[in-house]
Design a protein around this motif. Structure first.
Motif, PDB file in Angstrom:
ATOM      1  N   HIS A  53       0.814  -1.215   0.000  1.00  0.00           N
ATOM      2  CA  HIS A  53       0.000   0.000   0.000  1.00  0.00           C
ATOM      3  C   HIS A  53       0.853   1.273   0.000  1.00  0.00           C
ATOM      4  CE1 HIS A  53      -3.468  -2.565   0.691  1.00  0.00           C
ATOM      5  NE2 HIS A  53      -4.212  -1.518   0.390  1.00  0.00           N
ATOM      6  N   GLY A  54       2.157   1.117  -0.156  1.00  0.00           N
ATOM      7  CA  GLY A  54       3.033   2.272  -0.333  1.00  0.00           C
ATOM      8  C   GLY A  54       3.373   3.031   0.928  1.00  0.00           C
ATOM      9  N   ALA A  55       3.308   2.382   2.088  1.00  0.00           N
ATOM     10  CA  ALA A  55       3.544   3.096   3.341  1.00  0.00           C
ATOM     11  C   ALA A  55       5.023   3.377   3.607  1.00  0.00           C
ATOM     12  CB  ALA A  55       2.948   2.316   4.509  1.00  0.00           C
ATOM     13  N   VAL A  56       5.921   2.532   3.123  1.00  0.00           N
ATOM     14  CA  VAL A  56       7.336   2.685   3.475  1.00  0.00           C
ATOM     15  C   VAL A  56       7.917   4.023   3.016  1.00  0.00           C
ATOM     16  CG1 VAL A  56       9.661   1.726   3.179  1.00  0.00           C
ATOM     17  CG2 VAL A  56       7.731   0.211   3.706  1.00  0.00           C
ATOM     18  N   PRO A  57       7.692   4.477   1.788  1.00  0.00           N
ATOM     19  CA  PRO A  57       8.264   5.773   1.395  1.00  0.00           C
ATOM     20  C   PRO A  57       7.750   6.938   2.246  1.00  0.00           C
ATOM     21  CG  PRO A  57       7.420   4.605  -0.535  1.00  0.00           C
ATOM     22  CD  PRO A  57       7.021   3.818   0.671  1.00  0.00           C
ATOM     23  N   ILE A  58       6.478   6.901   2.585  1.00  0.00           N
ATOM     24  CA  ILE A  58       5.962   8.009   3.395  1.00  0.00           C
ATOM     25  C   ILE A  58       6.442   7.889   4.832  1.00  0.00           C
ATOM     26  CG2 ILE A  58       3.714   6.997   3.959  1.00  0.00           C
ATOM     27  CD1 ILE A  58       4.398  10.693   3.180  1.00  0.00           C
ATOM     28  N   PHE A  59       6.609   6.667   5.336  1.00  0.00           N
ATOM     29  CA  PHE A  59       7.219   6.502   6.661  1.00  0.00           C
ATOM     30  C   PHE A  59       8.602   7.141   6.669  1.00  0.00           C
ATOM     31  CE2 PHE A  59       4.892   2.314   7.913  1.00  0.00           C
ATOM     32  CZ  PHE A  59       3.848   3.033   8.466  1.00  0.00           C
ATOM     33  N   ALA A  60       9.392   6.868   5.626  1.00  0.00           N
ATOM     34  CA  ALA A  60      10.739   7.436   5.550  1.00  0.00           C
ATOM     35  C   ALA A  60      10.671   8.964   5.549  1.00  0.00           C
ATOM     36  CB  ALA A  60      11.473   6.917   4.321  1.00  0.00           C
ATOM     37  N   LYS A  61       9.727   9.507   4.814  1.00  0.00           N
ATOM     38  CA  LYS A  61       9.557  10.960   4.769  1.00  0.00           C
ATOM     39  C   LYS A  61       9.147  11.510   6.134  1.00  0.00           C
ATOM     40  CE  LYS A  61       6.912  14.586   2.508  1.00  0.00           C
ATOM     41  NZ  LYS A  61       5.812  14.899   1.610  1.00  0.00           N
ATOM     42  N   LEU A  62       8.282  10.777   6.827  1.00  0.00           N
ATOM     43  CA  LEU A  62       7.785  11.245   8.127  1.00  0.00           C
ATOM     44  C   LEU A  62       8.833  11.190   9.236  1.00  0.00           C
ATOM     45  CD1 LEU A  62       4.131   9.877   8.142  1.00  0.00           C
ATOM     46  CD2 LEU A  62       4.870  12.266   7.962  1.00  0.00           C
ATOM     47  N   LEU A  63       9.996  10.612   8.962  1.00  0.00           N
ATOM     48  CA  LEU A  63      11.078  10.687   9.928  1.00  0.00           C
ATOM     49  C   LEU A  63      11.499  12.136  10.156  1.00  0.00           C
ATOM     50  CD1 LEU A  63      13.219   7.636   8.829  1.00  0.00           C
ATOM     51  CD2 LEU A  63      12.016   7.899  11.023  1.00  0.00           C
ATOM     52  N   GLY A  64      11.124  13.012   9.230  1.00  0.00           N
ATOM     53  CA  GLY A  64      11.397  14.436   9.364  1.00  0.00           C
ATOM     54  C   GLY A  64      10.216  15.229   9.895  1.00  0.00           C
ATOM     55  N   SER A  65       9.197  14.565  10.372  1.00  0.00           N
ATOM     56  CA  SER A  65       8.004  15.247  10.895  1.00  0.00           C
ATOM     57  C   SER A  65       8.359  16.123  12.089  1.00  0.00           C
ATOM     58  CB  SER A  65       6.965  14.203  11.336  1.00  0.00           C
ATOM     59  OG  SER A  65       5.913  14.821  12.053  1.00  0.00           O
ATOM     60  N   PRO A  66       7.699  17.277  12.211  1.00  0.00           N
ATOM     61  CA  PRO A  66       7.926  18.111  13.397  1.00  0.00           C
ATOM     62  C   PRO A  66       7.335  17.496  14.673  1.00  0.00           C
ATOM     63  CG  PRO A  66       6.251  19.093  11.978  1.00  0.00           C
ATOM     64  CD  PRO A  66       6.802  17.907  11.249  1.00  0.00           C
ATOM     65  N   SER A  67       6.489  16.489  14.525  1.00  0.00           N
ATOM     66  CA  SER A  67       5.842  15.863  15.685  1.00  0.00           C
ATOM     67  C   SER A  67       6.703  14.719  16.228  1.00  0.00           C
ATOM     68  CB  SER A  67       4.468  15.320  15.283  1.00  0.00           C
ATOM     69  OG  SER A  67       3.956  14.475  16.297  1.00  0.00           O
ATOM     70  N   ASP A  68       7.110  14.851  17.488  1.00  0.00           N
ATOM     71  CA  ASP A  68       7.863  13.772  18.134  1.00  0.00           C
ATOM     72  C   ASP A  68       7.063  12.479  18.152  1.00  0.00           C
ATOM     73  OD1 ASP A  68       9.976  15.503  18.696  1.00  0.00           O
ATOM     74  OD2 ASP A  68       9.316  15.875  20.757  1.00  0.00           O
ATOM     75  N   ASP A  69       5.756  12.582  18.380  1.00  0.00           N
ATOM     76  CA  ASP A  69       4.900  11.397  18.450  1.00  0.00           C
ATOM     77  C   ASP A  69       4.843  10.671  17.114  1.00  0.00           C
ATOM     78  OD1 ASP A  69       4.295  11.844  21.140  1.00  0.00           O
ATOM     79  OD2 ASP A  69       2.541  13.071  20.642  1.00  0.00           O
ATOM     80  N   VAL A  70       4.715  11.414  16.027  1.00  0.00           N
ATOM     81  CA  VAL A  70       4.680  10.800  14.695  1.00  0.00           C
ATOM     82  C   VAL A  70       6.018  10.124  14.416  1.00  0.00           C
ATOM     83  CG1 VAL A  70       4.558  11.252  12.208  1.00  0.00           C
ATOM     84  CG2 VAL A  70       2.904  12.323  13.760  1.00  0.00           C
ATOM     85  N   ARG A  71       7.117  10.830  14.681  1.00  0.00           N
ATOM     86  CA  ARG A  71       8.436  10.248  14.426  1.00  0.00           C
ATOM     87  C   ARG A  71       8.646   8.967  15.234  1.00  0.00           C
ATOM     88  NH1 ARG A  71      10.118  15.443  15.279  1.00  0.00           N
ATOM     89  NH2 ARG A  71      11.324  14.797  17.098  1.00  0.00           N
ATOM     90  N   GLU A  72       8.205   8.966  16.479  1.00  0.00           N
ATOM     91  CA  GLU A  72       8.361   7.773  17.312  1.00  0.00           C
ATOM     92  C   GLU A  72       7.631   6.571  16.711  1.00  0.00           C
ATOM     93  OE1 GLU A  72       7.825   6.354  21.931  1.00  0.00           O
ATOM     94  OE2 GLU A  72       6.595   8.020  21.214  1.00  0.00           O
TER      95      GLU A  72
END
Length: 104
Positions: A53-72
């Motif tokens: 479902h294509g989640a891995v590329p967006i997960f990689a992108k979200l490593l730069g999220s401003p949200s600590d909770d999202v990054r965790e």
């Protein structure tokens, strides 16, 4: 959680809204492992569905999220995907996740 909700979760991680991203990454993480604590891994089939479902590329992108909770949650999810098999590990690495993971 049922796999039928996966498309909605993937849409949620693509959202620009931090709360929606957090909710979606949390649910995807739970799909990949019980409680996101690495106590028990999800099935390889669950991992394949998340990848398909294509989640891995967006997960990689979200490593730069401003949200600590999202990054965790993303760190846990990527760890569980990468831990499924060498092929899955290579997929995570191919999306440039290593340096951002090390920065966490």
């Amino acid at each position: 959680m049922q796999l039928e909700t996966l498309p909605a979760m993937v849409v949620g991680i693509y959202s620009n809204e931090g709360d929606l991203q957090f909710e979606a990454t949390t649910h995807l993480c739970k799909l990949l492992s019980i409680g996101c604590l690495g106590i028990a891994s999800g099935t390889s089939e669950n991992t394949k569905v998340v990848i398909d479902h294509g989640a891995v590329p967006i997960f990689a992108k979200l490593l730069g999220s401003p949200s600590d909770d999202v990054r965790e949650q993303v760190v846990y999810a990527l760890g569980n995907v990468a831990g499924d098999s060498p092929k899955c590990r290579d997929l995570v690495l191919s999306h440039g996740a290593l340096i951002p993971l090390l920065d966490q």
